[in-house]
Design an enzyme around this catalytic site. Structure first.
Site, PDB file in Angstrom:
ATOM      1  CG  HIS A   1      74.067  27.353   3.394  1.00 22.18           C
ATOM      2  ND1 HIS A   1      73.212  27.842   4.360  1.00 22.18           N
ATOM      3  CD2 HIS A   1      75.211  27.020   4.059  1.00 22.18           C
ATOM      4  CE1 HIS A   1      73.797  27.805   5.551  1.00 22.18           C
ATOM      5  NE2 HIS A   1      75.017  27.304   5.390  1.00 22.18           N
TER       6      HIS A   1
ATOM      7  NE  ARG B   1      71.309  27.368  11.121  1.00 24.12           N
ATOM      8  CZ  ARG B   1      72.287  26.763  10.453  1.00 24.12           C
ATOM      9  NH1 ARG B   1      73.256  26.141  11.095  1.00 24.12           N
ATOM     10  NH2 ARG B   1      72.347  26.812   9.132  1.00 24.12           N
ATOM     11  CG  ASP B   2      75.477  28.629   9.339  1.00 24.33           C
ATOM     12  OD1 ASP B   2      76.442  28.351  10.057  1.00 24.33           O
ATOM     13  OD2 ASP B   2      75.352  28.194   8.182  1.00 24.33           O
TER      14      ASP B   2
ATOM     15  CG  ASN C   1      76.255  31.134   5.987  1.00 27.90           C
ATOM     16  OD1 ASN C   1      75.916  31.000   7.152  1.00 27.90           O
ATOM     17  ND2 ASN C   1      76.094  30.199   5.086  1.00 27.90           N
TER      18      ASN C   1
ATOM     19  CG  HIS D   1      79.827  28.225   5.467  1.00 30.45           C
ATOM     20  ND1 HIS D   1      79.777  28.766   6.724  1.00 30.45           N
ATOM     21  CD2 HIS D   1      78.704  27.473   5.343  1.00 30.45           C
ATOM     22  CE1 HIS D   1      78.680  28.341   7.347  1.00 30.45           C
ATOM     23  NE2 HIS D   1      78.005  27.556   6.523  1.00 30.45           N
TER      24      HIS D   1
ATOM     25  CB  CYS E   1      79.410  24.071  10.660  1.00 33.32           C
ATOM     26  SG  CYS E   1      78.740  22.536  11.302  1.00 33.32           S
TER      27      CYS E   1
HETATM   28  P1  HMG Z   1      72.773  11.813  19.587  1.00 35.95           P
HETATM   29  O1  HMG Z   1      73.649  11.955  20.806  1.00 35.95           O
HETATM   30  O2  HMG Z   1      73.093  10.747  18.605  1.00 35.95           O
HETATM   31  O3  HMG Z   1      71.227  11.737  19.988  1.00 35.95           O
HETATM   32  O4  HMG Z   1      72.759  13.217  18.843  1.00 35.95           O
HETATM   33  P2  HMG Z   1      70.412  10.774  20.877  1.00 35.95           P
HETATM   34  O5  HMG Z   1      69.093  10.600  20.208  1.00 35.95           O
HETATM   35  O6  HMG Z   1      71.217   9.557  21.267  1.00 35.95           O
HETATM   36  O7  HMG Z   1      70.188  11.678  22.193  1.00 35.95           O
HETATM   37  C1  HMG Z   1      71.256  12.061  23.052  1.00 35.95           C
HETATM   38  C2  HMG Z   1      70.755  13.119  24.019  1.00 35.95           C
HETATM   39  O8  HMG Z   1      70.370  14.293  23.320  1.00 35.95           O
HETATM   40  C3  HMG Z   1      69.516  12.685  24.801  1.00 35.95           C
HETATM   41  O9  HMG Z   1      69.554  13.393  26.037  1.00 35.95           O
HETATM   42  C4  HMG Z   1      68.387  13.261  23.963  1.00 35.95           C
HETATM   43  O10 HMG Z   1      67.212  13.470  24.712  1.00 35.95           O
HETATM   44  C5  HMG Z   1      68.984  14.584  23.528  1.00 35.95           C
HETATM   45  P3  HMG Z   1      70.132  12.724  27.386  1.00 35.95           P
HETATM   46  O11 HMG Z   1      69.329  11.456  27.547  1.00 35.95           O
HETATM   47  O12 HMG Z   1      71.610  12.460  27.104  1.00 35.95           O
HETATM   48  O13 HMG Z   1      69.907  13.784  28.416  1.00 35.95           O
HETATM   49  N1  HMG Z   1      68.423  15.070  22.262  1.00 35.95           N
HETATM   50  C6  HMG Z   1      67.948  16.313  22.075  1.00 35.95           C
HETATM   51  N2  HMG Z   1      67.821  17.375  22.893  1.00 35.95           N
HETATM   52  C7  HMG Z   1      67.268  18.477  22.364  1.00 35.95           C
HETATM   53  N3  HMG Z   1      66.876  18.600  21.072  1.00 35.95           N
HETATM   54  C8  HMG Z   1      66.995  17.573  20.233  1.00 35.95           C
HETATM   55  C9  HMG Z   1      67.543  16.360  20.730  1.00 35.95           C
HETATM   56  N4  HMG Z   1      67.797  15.165  20.164  1.00 35.95           N
HETATM   57  C10 HMG Z   1      68.335  14.387  21.110  1.00 35.95           C
HETATM   58  N5  HMG Z   1      66.615  17.691  18.970  1.00 35.95           N
HETATM   59  C11 HMG Z   1      71.643  14.929  17.569  1.00 35.95           C
HETATM   60  C12 HMG Z   1      71.946  13.433  17.695  1.00 35.95           C
HETATM   61  C13 HMG Z   1      71.023  15.158  16.224  1.00 35.95           C
HETATM   62  C14 HMG Z   1      70.714  15.320  18.694  1.00 35.95           C
HETATM   63  C15 HMG Z   1      72.973  15.673  17.708  1.00 35.95           C
HETATM   64  O14 HMG Z   1      73.872  15.117  16.804  1.00 35.95           O
HETATM   65  C16 HMG Z   1      72.865  17.150  17.465  1.00 35.95           C
HETATM   66  O15 HMG Z   1      72.129  17.867  18.116  1.00 35.95           O
HETATM   67  N6  HMG Z   1      73.688  17.657  16.544  1.00 35.95           N
HETATM   68  C17 HMG Z   1      73.761  19.085  16.314  1.00 35.95           C
HETATM   69  C18 HMG Z   1      73.881  19.327  14.881  1.00 35.95           C
HETATM   70  C19 HMG Z   1      73.957  20.812  14.625  1.00 35.95           C
HETATM   71  O16 HMG Z   1      73.203  21.607  15.158  1.00 35.95           O
HETATM   72  N7  HMG Z   1      74.939  21.195  13.776  1.00 35.95           N
HETATM   73  C20 HMG Z   1      75.021  22.539  13.335  1.00 35.95           C
HETATM   74  C21 HMG Z   1      73.894  22.892  12.427  1.00 35.95           C
HETATM   75  S1  HMG Z   1      74.054  22.177  10.807  1.00 35.95           S
HETATM   76  C22 HMG Z   1      75.016  23.326   9.951  1.00 35.95           C
HETATM   77  O17 HMG Z   1      75.465  24.272  10.511  1.00 35.95           O
HETATM   78  C23 HMG Z   1      75.189  23.112   8.493  1.00 35.95           C
HETATM   79  C24 HMG Z   1      74.299  24.029   7.663  1.00 35.95           C
HETATM   80  O18 HMG Z   1      74.531  25.383   7.951  1.00 35.95           O
HETATM   81  C25 HMG Z   1      74.592  23.792   6.181  1.00 35.95           C
HETATM   82  C26 HMG Z   1      76.095  23.854   5.886  1.00 35.95           C
HETATM   83  O19 HMG Z   1      76.705  24.895   5.999  1.00 35.95           O
HETATM   84  O20 HMG Z   1      76.603  22.789   5.563  1.00 35.95           O
HETATM   85  C27 HMG Z   1      72.827  23.742   7.868  1.00 35.95           C
HETATM   86 MG    MG Z   2      76.110  26.571   7.166  1.00 37.19          MG
END
Ligand code: HMG
Ligand code: MG
Length: 300
Positions: A206, A14-15, A248, A208, A239
């Site tokens: 966690h 995933r990450d 990480n 990086h 990310c």
């Molecule tokens: P948004 O644009 O504000 O969402 O995004 P929305 O509710 O307005 O929806 C926009 C569109 O996305 C719509 O589709 C929804 O249906 C669709 P459209 O009408 O345009 O065709 N949608 C989705 N589709 C599939 N799955 C969903 C979903 N939700 C809405 N769940 C949202 C908000 C949260 C969706 C967006 O910001 C997003 O997906 N962000 C991705 C965040 C992410 O994955 N980041 C990386 C992981 S976190 C990380 O790596 C950190 C971590 O490792 C810890 C660290 O290191 O810090 C965990």
């Molecule tokens: Mg991370």
């Protein structure tokens, strides 16, 4: 205080892969999960049910989950940023869902398109639904020691978000240094802030490794009695919303350090190095794990 056993969560699929520019075939991701579980990993973060427009690499989430031949005793986790993601995720029968926010609004806005407070409101129905379905809920707070947009982050901010997640019923808390700027004392302070609300059994680090501090930070956490950490095989990843941040800490590097300290992990380091070599060959690049490099060189 140093624990005699550590549990590692493998975040490579995933990450590690979410930030890859070139599509990685689902079959490769599935094979990676198989190799990781064969190496003894018992907690594997497989994929994310996030918007495919935001993170195209995770668009094959359901296919990957369906392709994994599950082993008893392994917990398969997926990220669920909102109820839409949760509803899609449950069809894949994860053992654990991961809800996530940040200790800084600026990062949360980039990552989730909302403020921290809004993300916690959005998280609430996910937590409620998962708990009702008997699915374990882990939470992660990003940018707990530094934010790429805001700069320093205070332990008070970490404590505040931890408290709010605890109040929602989030069962386990990951404290993340998203951009790897943490150093041991700062990371200890962030952990101590989270430990005001979560105990040692329900907290993990966690880290990086962008600035090469992740192993030192892991050791600093061991000194606090923390015994659960996330890591990515071959040090893959980063990310997409933290530009320049690398992966990480490499799982191989953590395992080598822990085994060298006489701390058990249940992981077969040689098999883990093979898993790292497998995914690096698939991506066409050398491993970022120092231990992986050293052991591969020794074998050759
Ligand atoms: P948004 O644009 O504000 O969402 O995004 P929305 O509710 O307005 O929806 C926009 C569109 O996305 C719509 O589709 C929804 O249906 C669709 P459209 O009408 O345009 O065709 N949608 C989705 N589709 C599939 N799955 C969903 C979903 N939700 C809405 N769940 C949202 C908000 C949260 C969706 C967006 O910001 C997003 O997906 N962000 C991705 C965040 C992410 O994955 N980041 C990386 C992981 S976190 C990380 O790596 C950190 C971590 O490792 C810890 C660290 O290191 O810090 C965990
Ligand atoms: Mg991370």
């Amino acid at each position: 205080m140093i624990p005699s056993r550590v549990s590692l969560l493998e975040s490579g699929p995933r990450d590690g892969l979410q930030n890859e520019a070139q599509p990685v075939p689902a079959a490769i991701k599935i094979e990676l999960v198989h190799r990781l579980q064969a190496a003894g990993l018992r907690n594997i973060e497989v994929t994310s049910f996030v918007s495919p427009k935001w993170v195209p690499q995770m668009a094959d989430n359901a296919e990957v989950m369906a392709g994994v031949q599950r082993q008893p005793g392994v917990r398969y986790a997926v990220l669920t940023p909102n109820l839409k993601g949760y509803e899609a995720a449950v069809l894949s029968r994860p053992d654990e869902v991961v809800v996530f926010t940040a200790a800084s609004d600026a990062f949360c806005q980039r990552n989730l398109n909302c403020t921290v407070a809004e993300s916690i409101d959005r998280m609430a129905p996910v937590v409620e639904a998962a708990l009702a379905a008997g699915i374990h809920v882990r939470g992660v707070i990003s940018t707990t020691v530094g934010c790429p947009y805001q700069g320093d982050v205070t332990p008070a901010a970490v404590s505040d978000v931890s408290r709010r997640m605890k109040a929602l019923g989030v069962q386990h808390l990951g404290v993340a240094d998203t951009i790897g700027v943490g150093t041991p004392r700062k990371v200890q302070a962030a952990m101590e802030a989270a430990l005001q609300h979560y105990d040692l059994a329900t907290i993990s680090g966690h880290f990086h490794d962008t600035y090469g501090q992740a192993l030192s930070n892991t050791l600093a956490c061991l000194e606090l009695g923390i015994w659960q950490f996330d890591a990515s095989v071959a040090g893959l990843g980063g990310c997409p919303y933290a530009k320049g941040a690398t992966g990480n800490v490499a799982t191989e590097d953590v395992v080598f350090m822990l085994h060298g300290m006489g701390i058990e992990t249940g992981i077969d380091l040689d098999a883990l190095v093979d898993a790292g070599a497998f995914i690096c060959a698939a991506l066409g690049r050398p491993t970022s794990s120092r231990v992986g490099k050293a052991l591969l060189a020794k074998r050759a």
